[in-house]
Write a protein that holds these residues in place. Sequence first.
Motif, PDB file in Angstrom:
ATOM      1  N   ALA A   1       0.830  -1.207   0.000  1.00 42.55           N
ATOM      2  CA  ALA A   1       0.000   0.000   0.000  1.00 42.55           C
ATOM      3  C   ALA A   1       0.865   1.258   0.000  1.00 42.55           C
ATOM      4  O   ALA A   1       0.569   2.233  -0.713  1.00 42.55           O
ATOM      5  CB  ALA A   1      -0.935  -0.011   1.210  1.00 42.55           C
ATOM      6  N   VAL A   2       1.949   1.241   0.789  1.00 38.21           N
ATOM      7  CA  VAL A   2       2.854   2.390   0.812  1.00 38.21           C
ATOM      8  C   VAL A   2       3.508   2.584  -0.552  1.00 38.21           C
ATOM      9  O   VAL A   2       3.645   3.717  -1.042  1.00 38.21           O
ATOM     10  CB  VAL A   2       3.928   2.198   1.909  1.00 38.21           C
ATOM     11  CG1 VAL A   2       5.019   3.250   1.792  1.00 38.21           C
ATOM     12  CG2 VAL A   2       3.284   2.275   3.289  1.00 38.21           C
TER      13      VAL A   2
ATOM     14  N   ARG B   1       2.295   1.678  -3.492  1.00 37.14           N
ATOM     15  CA  ARG B   1       1.296   2.195  -4.437  1.00 37.14           C
ATOM     16  C   ARG B   1       1.065   3.687  -4.221  1.00 37.14           C
ATOM     17  O   ARG B   1       0.989   4.465  -5.184  1.00 37.14           O
ATOM     18  CB  ARG B   1      -0.021   1.426  -4.277  1.00 37.14           C
ATOM     19  CG  ARG B   1      -0.009   0.026  -4.848  1.00 37.14           C
ATOM     20  CD  ARG B   1      -1.414  -0.501  -4.980  1.00 37.14           C
ATOM     21  NE  ARG B   1      -2.118  -0.497  -3.703  1.00 37.14           N
ATOM     22  CZ  ARG B   1      -2.142  -1.501  -2.862  1.00 37.14           C
ATOM     23  NH1 ARG B   1      -1.475  -2.615  -3.149  1.00 37.14           N
ATOM     24  NH2 ARG B   1      -2.806  -1.430  -1.724  1.00 37.14           N
ATOM     25  N   ASP B   2       0.949   4.083  -2.955  1.00 33.31           N
ATOM     26  CA  ASP B   2       0.756   5.508  -2.676  1.00 33.31           C
ATOM     27  C   ASP B   2       1.961   6.323  -3.136  1.00 33.31           C
ATOM     28  O   ASP B   2       1.812   7.431  -3.659  1.00 33.31           O
ATOM     29  CB  ASP B   2       0.520   5.713  -1.171  1.00 33.31           C
ATOM     30  CG  ASP B   2      -0.811   5.135  -0.719  1.00 33.31           C
ATOM     31  OD1 ASP B   2      -1.658   4.880  -1.592  1.00 33.31           O
ATOM     32  OD2 ASP B   2      -0.983   4.925   0.490  1.00 33.31           O
ATOM     33  N   PHE B   3       3.152   5.767  -2.936  1.00 34.61           N
ATOM     34  CA  PHE B   3       4.361   6.485  -3.322  1.00 34.61           C
ATOM     35  C   PHE B   3       4.407   6.691  -4.838  1.00 34.61           C
ATOM     36  O   PHE B   3       4.692   7.788  -5.326  1.00 34.61           O
ATOM     37  CB  PHE B   3       5.590   5.720  -2.844  1.00 34.61           C
ATOM     38  CG  PHE B   3       6.893   6.379  -3.203  1.00 34.61           C
ATOM     39  CD1 PHE B   3       7.287   7.539  -2.576  1.00 34.61           C
ATOM     40  CD2 PHE B   3       7.722   5.837  -4.166  1.00 34.61           C
ATOM     41  CE1 PHE B   3       8.483   8.161  -2.905  1.00 34.61           C
ATOM     42  CE2 PHE B   3       8.923   6.431  -4.507  1.00 34.61           C
ATOM     43  CZ  PHE B   3       9.298   7.605  -3.858  1.00 34.61           C
TER      44      PHE B   3
ATOM     45  N   ALA C   1       1.864   6.666  -6.918  1.00 36.06           N
ATOM     46  CA  ALA C   1       0.808   7.595  -7.309  1.00 36.06           C
ATOM     47  C   ALA C   1       1.192   9.035  -6.991  1.00 36.06           C
ATOM     48  O   ALA C   1       0.969   9.949  -7.802  1.00 36.06           O
ATOM     49  CB  ALA C   1      -0.493   7.222  -6.603  1.00 36.06           C
ATOM     50  N   ASN C   2       1.786   9.256  -5.813  1.00 34.12           N
ATOM     51  CA  ASN C   2       2.182  10.615  -5.437  1.00 34.12           C
ATOM     52  C   ASN C   2       3.308  11.140  -6.320  1.00 34.12           C
ATOM     53  O   ASN C   2       3.306  12.310  -6.716  1.00 34.12           O
ATOM     54  CB  ASN C   2       2.614  10.632  -3.969  1.00 34.12           C
ATOM     55  CG  ASN C   2       1.443  10.504  -3.021  1.00 34.12           C
ATOM     56  OD1 ASN C   2       0.350  10.959  -3.323  1.00 34.12           O
ATOM     57  ND2 ASN C   2       1.666   9.879  -1.884  1.00 34.12           N
TER      58      ASN C   2
ATOM     59  N   GLU D   1       5.565  11.791   6.872  1.00 38.26           N
ATOM     60  CA  GLU D   1       5.084  10.961   5.771  1.00 38.26           C
ATOM     61  C   GLU D   1       5.531  11.554   4.434  1.00 38.26           C
ATOM     62  O   GLU D   1       5.715  12.757   4.299  1.00 38.26           O
ATOM     63  CB  GLU D   1       3.559  10.858   5.797  1.00 38.26           C
ATOM     64  CG  GLU D   1       3.004  10.133   7.011  1.00 38.26           C
ATOM     65  CD  GLU D   1       1.488  10.054   6.976  1.00 38.26           C
ATOM     66  OE1 GLU D   1       0.897  10.395   5.916  1.00 38.26           O
ATOM     67  OE2 GLU D   1       0.893   9.672   7.984  1.00 38.26           O
TER      68      GLU D   1
ATOM     69  N   TYR E   1       3.596  14.607   2.419  1.00 35.41           N
ATOM     70  CA  TYR E   1       2.615  15.277   3.281  1.00 35.41           C
ATOM     71  C   TYR E   1       3.070  16.709   3.527  1.00 35.41           C
ATOM     72  O   TYR E   1       4.221  16.954   3.875  1.00 35.41           O
ATOM     73  CB  TYR E   1       2.460  14.545   4.616  1.00 35.41           C
ATOM     74  CG  TYR E   1       1.348  15.124   5.463  1.00 35.41           C
ATOM     75  CD1 TYR E   1       0.030  14.796   5.209  1.00 35.41           C
ATOM     76  CD2 TYR E   1       1.627  16.022   6.490  1.00 35.41           C
ATOM     77  CE1 TYR E   1      -0.995  15.325   5.969  1.00 35.41           C
ATOM     78  CE2 TYR E   1       0.610  16.559   7.255  1.00 35.41           C
ATOM     79  CZ  TYR E   1      -0.700  16.213   6.987  1.00 35.41           C
ATOM     80  OH  TYR E   1      -1.714  16.757   7.733  1.00 35.41           O
TER      81      TYR E   1
END
Length: 431
Positions: free
Chosen positions: A171-172, A174-176, A178-179, A351, A354
Motif C-alpha cells: 500500500a505504501v 502504491r501511494d508512493f 501515485a504521489n 510521511e 505530506y
Amino acid sequence: MDVNVAAAAACAIAGLGVGLTASIAFRWSEREQARGRYGGTNRNQGRTQGRTQGLGPAQEPPLPPGVDTVLSVLRSCAIVLGEADDVVKASSAAYAMGLVRGGAVAVDQLLALARSTRRDGEIRQLELELPRPGAARAAEPLAVSARVAPLGSRLVLVLVEDQTERRRVEAVRRDFVANVSHELKTPVGALSLLSEAVADAADDPEAVQRFAGRMQIEATRLASLVQEIIDLSRVQDDRLMVDPEPVAVDELIAEAIDRCRQQAAAKQILIAAGGIAGLYLHGNRGQLAAALGNLVENAVNYSPPRTRVAIATRRISSAAALGEADGELIEISVTDQGIGISEKDRERVFERFYRVDPARSRQTGGTGLGLSIVKHVAASHGGTVSVWSVEGQGSTFTLRLPAGQAPVDRPRAGASAESLSETTPQLAPEA
C-alpha cells in the motif's frame, strides 16, 4: 437328633457365608485388575497429551513420517486436524495468533475450509482478516492467507501466513508511485505550457524573458523533486550503515547554513549555531548533510521575515533519551519562529509528500519529501527524529544520533561553538 439338625444347619450357614465371601472377593479382584489396565492407559494418554500440543481426548492419529519435523521449521502457522476436527498438532504461532483455543480451531472460516477439503480432497486457499489477539476492537486486523490440503487419508493440514506487513508495504509503494506521478506531472505540465507560450511570444522579448524565468523556476523544482526521490530511495530501507566514517557535526551545520544562506538573507532571517563544538557522528556524510540541510531549509522556508532560526548541539546519554543501554548520543535541534504545526499534523509530518500548508509549499518549491528523508536517515544511522511545535509560535525538530569518535589523523574542530559564529549570522540580542 435335635443336636445333629442344629449342627447341620450351622455348617450350611457357614458354607453359604464362605461362598458369598469368595464370590465377592473374585469380583472385586476382577474390578481392580480392569481399573488398573484402563487407568494405566488413561494415565499414559494423559502424559502423551501433556507432551503433544492440541491433542484431543481421542488417541492421537499417527502423523506421516517427517511431517512433524517439517511443520516445526515452517514460517507459517501450522495446524493438523483429525477426522473429528480435533487439533492433532499445532505450532506455537497458531496459538499465539489465536487460531487454536482449547484444543480446537477458533476460526469458523478455517474450520469450514478444512471440512470441504476433507470431503473432496481438493486444496483450497482463502484470504481473510482476523482480530489481533489481546488488542482492542478498533485495532487494525491481521491480514492472513490460509491454505488447506489433505494430509494422508484422514488428516487435514492448515497453513496460515501473516500478510499484514507485506500488504502495508504494498500500500505504501502504491501511494508512493501515485504521489510521485502526480508531483512530476505538475512541473512537467508547467514546462510544456510555458514552452508553448515562449513560441507564441517570439516577437515579444519581455514576454519571452518572463516565461523563460518561469521555466527556470519549474525546471529547478523538477530537478529538486527528482533528486529528493533518489535520496529517499537510497535511505528508505532503514538499514544500518555498512561502511560509516567519522563526520564532524560542525561541518554539517556550516554546510546546512551555507545551503540556506541566500533564502535567509532574502527574508532577513538570522541563523545562529551554538552548543558543544567538536562533536562527531559515525555514518554517511552525504545522508547526514542532506538530513540536517532539510531541517534548516524547512525552518527558513516556513518562518516569516525578520525572525530567527537556531541550531543547537549537545551530548546526552542514550539511557536517558531512549531507555536503552547506556551510551552517548549527539542531539542536534533546529528551532524556528515559524507558523508552527497543529497536533493532528505533527503525527504525519514525516510521511512522504505530506504538507502542512500546501499553498506555502508551492510558493517555496517544497516537495513534501524532506522530512521523510530525515526520518529514514535517522533510522538508518540508529537514531531518531522528533518534533515539538506550537501553532503560531514555532517548531523544534530534534535529531538524536549515536556519537562517533574523531579521526586519529585529524584535529578536533574546535573548543567551543564560537568557531561557527564567525561565518554564520547570529541571533540578535533580545530587547
